[in-house]
Design an enzyme around this catalytic site. Structure first.
Site, PDB file in Angstrom:
ATOM      1  CB  SER A 156      -0.879   0.098   1.188  1.00 39.33           C
ATOM      2  OG  SER A 156      -0.361   0.091   2.389  1.00 39.33           O
ATOM      3  CE  LYS A 201      -3.687   1.736   5.123  1.00 38.80           C
ATOM      4  NZ  LYS A 201      -3.361   1.078   3.755  1.00 38.80           N
TER       5      LYS A 201
END
Length: 259
Positions: A156, A201
């Site tokens: 990611s 996040k």
């Protein structure tokens, strides 16, 4: 001969299976992991005392801001998650319950998971380097890029790695002195992919000072769901689009897309 039960006795007898089922549901382990905002790291700077991006074979320039990759932290594949944990996390915006298979697609063996995550990270770094040098029209054979990020696995961080390479090698300053965070996988051709865990996040990013967050366009709705105050979302689908958006944001000229 059968004796007739009184109403309290009848209710007590009938209630025993219900109590047993509730107890089983409460204490039985469930196939979930509980996740929370994880660490962030500035790919333009150092992590654990070492430069995240080192480049040789081509001139680089200094950068003024930060490009922070983001992570989530999740309970281990062998952790016992029960109904109480699930219910508690349901009402806590700092935690999220995720299917264990979504967090650990490679199985339950810890060493195997670590190996898988490191392989994913290595592939992501290779793709990030290829995508960045292609964008810059630079020969991969002449430029040596090394990426190092301890204790982080998975793909990611690909987008942020690519942006960091572009920022160090390209003209101008992508961040304009801002703290920019984000997430997203990257292909060799510069296509950005979804990653999961975006609401957590964004919280990690804002906690560590980010005011801008680059999010894969397909995950805009997830990112908006629990967006921290003071964090601006910019959707991206390609590396080129991400660079263009940051340049427009820094210069104040041109349109900057929004979720």
């Amino acid at each position: 001969m059968l004796s007739r039960l009184t109403r309290p006795q009848f209710l007590a007898v009938c209630g025993l299976p219900v109590v047993a089922l509730l107890a089983t549901a409460l204490f039985a382990p469930l196939p979930f992991s509980v996740a929370q905002p994880g660490l962030t790291a500035d790919v333009l700077g150092k992590n654990r005392g070492a430069e995240v991006i080192t480049i040789s074979g081509a001139p680089t320039h200094g950068t003024s801001g930060q490009l922070r990759m983001t992570t989530i932290e999740a309970t281990g594949p062998d952790a016992s998650i029960h109904l109480g944990d699930v219910l508690g996390s349901w009402f806590d915006t700092d935690r999220a319950v995720m299917p264990r298979d979504a967090v650990y697609p490679s199985g339950d063996d810890v060493s195997e998971i670590e190996r898988y995550n490191q392989e994913q990270m290595k592939e992501s770094q290779d793709s990030a380097t290829t995508a960045a040098l292609r964008y810059l029209r630079m020969d991969k054979g002449d430029v040596d890029v090394k990426l190092r990020l301890e204790d982080v696995g998975g793909p990611s961080a690909g987008l942020l790695f690519s942006l960091g390479i572009v920022d160090k090698l390209g003209a101008g300053d992508l961040t304009g002195g801002k703290v920019v965070a984000g997430t997203g996988t990257i292909t060799d051709g510069g296509k950005v992919g979804a990653v999961g865990g975006v609401p957590l996040k964004t919280q990690a990013a804002r906690r560590d000072g980010a005011t801008v967050f680059l999010v894969p366009k397909a995950e805009c709705s997830d990112a908006r769901a629990e967006l921290p105050k003071g964090l601006r979302l910019i959707p991206v689908t390609t590396l080129e689009g991400a660079v263009d958006s940051l340049k427009a944001l820094e210069s104040g000229k041109g349109d900057v897309p929004a979720c």
